[in-house]
Design an enzyme around this catalytic site. Structure first.
Site, PDB file in Angstrom:
ATOM      1  N   ASN A 171       0.323  -5.019  11.380  1.00 29.34           N
ATOM      2  CA  ASN A 171       0.437  -5.305   9.956  1.00 29.34           C
ATOM      3  C   ASN A 171       1.920  -5.575   9.689  1.00 29.34           C
ATOM      4  O   ASN A 171       2.721  -4.645   9.620  1.00 29.34           O
ATOM      5  CB  ASN A 171      -0.059  -4.082   9.167  1.00 29.34           C
ATOM      6  N   ARG A 183      -3.427  -8.174  10.471  1.00 29.80           N
ATOM      7  CA  ARG A 183      -3.797  -8.130   9.060  1.00 29.80           C
ATOM      8  C   ARG A 183      -3.092  -9.290   8.360  1.00 29.80           C
ATOM      9  O   ARG A 183      -1.879  -9.421   8.411  1.00 29.80           O
ATOM     10  CB  ARG A 183      -3.334  -6.822   8.437  1.00 29.80           C
ATOM     11  N   HIS A 225      -7.650  -5.775  -0.578  1.00 27.86           N
ATOM     12  CA  HIS A 225      -8.194  -4.543   0.021  1.00 27.86           C
ATOM     13  C   HIS A 225      -9.591  -4.789   0.595  1.00 27.86           C
ATOM     14  O   HIS A 225     -10.385  -3.848   0.740  1.00 27.86           O
ATOM     15  CB  HIS A 225      -8.330  -3.404  -1.018  1.00 27.86           C
ATOM     16  N   ARG A 240       2.941  -1.158 -10.220  1.00 27.41           N
ATOM     17  CA  ARG A 240       2.448  -2.406 -10.842  1.00 27.41           C
ATOM     18  C   ARG A 240       1.722  -2.096 -12.145  1.00 27.41           C
ATOM     19  O   ARG A 240       0.979  -1.113 -12.229  1.00 27.41           O
ATOM     20  CB  ARG A 240       1.481  -3.124  -9.911  1.00 27.41           C
ATOM     21  N   GLU A 245      -8.432   1.114   7.658  1.00 29.48           N
ATOM     22  CA  GLU A 245      -8.305  -0.339   7.740  1.00 29.48           C
ATOM     23  C   GLU A 245      -7.968  -0.808   9.160  1.00 29.48           C
ATOM     24  O   GLU A 245      -8.429  -1.854   9.596  1.00 29.48           O
ATOM     25  CB  GLU A 245      -7.245  -0.816   6.741  1.00 29.48           C
TER      26      GLU A 245
END
Ligand code: ADP
Length: 398
Positions: A7, A90, A179, A240, A384
């Site tokens: 990743n 990823r 996601h 965020r 993940e």
């Protein structure tokens, strides 16, 4: 097969080496500050952790340092790099081009580049990792696993925004969602926990971490999700803002004398839980502050939980009912207070949890719902990296 899962961010690289048969993590780690100075933290299973400060001018150097550590006599976990059967990357944005994971070819790299407009901070960084691996291990098959792919099953009514259609045609402005690897993994596992096949159940997955998103998974397929063109939409997150009235952007710019870029920076990096509370983006800090009487921290948590409950209500309608709500990721798996507060809003529609069981459940699979609850309330730890490894093996073996 041993699969290296990568990743890559613009200055970081996270990795795991996973044995796909046993699904055990053989080693994992992180390169940070790539292009600045460089630090590697390498955690081999059953051996001492290694932390190394070493100059990493680029990702190729970082990847080769990781490979060196994977085969090193003292902290290595394999004898030879030829033991690595595949690499899974990823990739954040696959646009409308990628509805599933794919083996990486030169054509695929070009297509991922074309999606970079939609994720300018992420896709180029992801591709740097792909190129570094190609250079260092050209013979090893590689797969691209996209955050957006799982959501490509959304119907138009869920992904079109209320703006002139030409902007969708010209620029691909629509909801994509993120996601996806986690929503897919967790919804499948949730179905298993219910003793059903994914096609037999409707699940609402609440992935609550630093970044948070909710997904309506109807009979195994994503039909709606809270993140949009970018990961800024939806719930308020660590830093965020989540969804807001778009007019706020020009209003703020004018009142505060800010450029568009400065306002967007505020919405991405200084808003959400950190901005509302003035305390922290970390939910542990927020919980502590709220317990200690900090009103703004408590209000921020109330907004977060209320928004989650509203999405759950909306997605119940979207799917015509749900068999389970699944909480996952750092906050969803561990923050018992957030789960209790969200579920407090759901009592009016017949969803009830065992509060004692909820307080005792952190980071493990559990069904929190009481017998009379109209839908199950599950805690399902996400993974993940394992999901990427599984996808990679499936593609390579096909
Ligand atoms: P990322 O989006 O970075 O992958 P994670 O899924 O790891 O994020 O979630 C990080 C968040 O999880 C942080 O806000 C952290 O405070 C929260 N978290 C982790 N453990 C706990 C805990 N025991 N209680 C409350 N919050 C927790």
């Amino acid at each position: 097969m041993k699969v290296l899962v990568l990743n890559c961010g613009s200055s970081s690289l996270k990795y795991q080496l996973i044995d796909s048969e046993s699904e055990r993590v053989l080693a994992k780690g992180l390169c940070e500050r790539i292009g600045i100075d460089g630090r590697l933290t390498h955690r081999p299973a059953g051996k001492e952790q290694v932390v190394l400060e070493k100059n990493m001018p680029n990702h190729t150097v970082a990847v080769s340092l990781v490979l060196e550590h994977l085969i090193a006599p003292d902290c290595g976990v394999i004898r030879d790099l030829s033991e690595i059967g595949a690499i899974g990357h990823r990739i954040v944005h696959g646009g409308e081009k990628f509805a599933k994971s794919t083996l990486i070819t030169s054509d695929v790299i070009r297509e991922i580049e074309k999606c970079s407009d939609l994720a300018p901070l992420h896709n180029p960084a992801n591709l740097i990792g792909v190129r570094a691996c190609r250079q260092l291990m050209p013979q090893v098959p590689m797969a691209a696993v996209f955050d957006t792919a799982f959501h490509q099953t959304m119907p138009k009514r869920a992904y079109l925004y209320g703006i002139p259609h030409e902007y969708y045609e010209k620029y691909g402005i629509r909801r994509y969602g993120f996601h996806g690897t986690s929503h897919s993994f967790v919804s499948k596992r949730a179905a298993q926990m219910l003793g059903k096949k994914p096609e037999e159940v409707n699940i609402i997955v609440c992935h609550l971490g630093n970044g948070s998103s909710i997904c309506a998974v109807k009979q195994g397929k994503s039909i709606d999700t809270s993140m949009g063109l970018t990961p800024l939409e939806g719930l308020p997150m660590g830093t965020r803002s989540g969804s807001l009235d778009p007019a706020i952007i020009s209003f703020l710019a004018e009142k505060e004398g800010l450029t568009l870029e400065e306002v967007m920076n505020i919405l991405n990096k200084k808003s959400g839980m950190a901005g509302m509370s003035g305390v922290s983006s970390d939910f542990r800090d927020l919980d502590d502050a709220a317990s200690g009487g900090n009103v703004l921290a408590d209000e921020a948590l109330e907004v977060f939980c209320y928004d989650i409950a509203k999405y759950i209500g909306a997605y119940m309608v979207a799917m015509g009912g749900a068999d389970a709500i699944a909480f996952t990721a750092g906050v969803g798996e561990n923050d018992t207070k957030v789960r209790a507060r969200v579920c407090g809003f759901l009592e009016g529609i017949g969803i009830h949890i065992n509060k004692v069981l909820n307080s005792a459940t952190k980071g493990i699979e559990m069904d929190l719902a009481t017998e009379d609850s109209v839908c199950r309330v599950l805690v399902v730890p996400t993974n993940e990296e394992l999901a990427i490894a599984r996808e990679t093996v499936a593609l390579v073996e096909a």
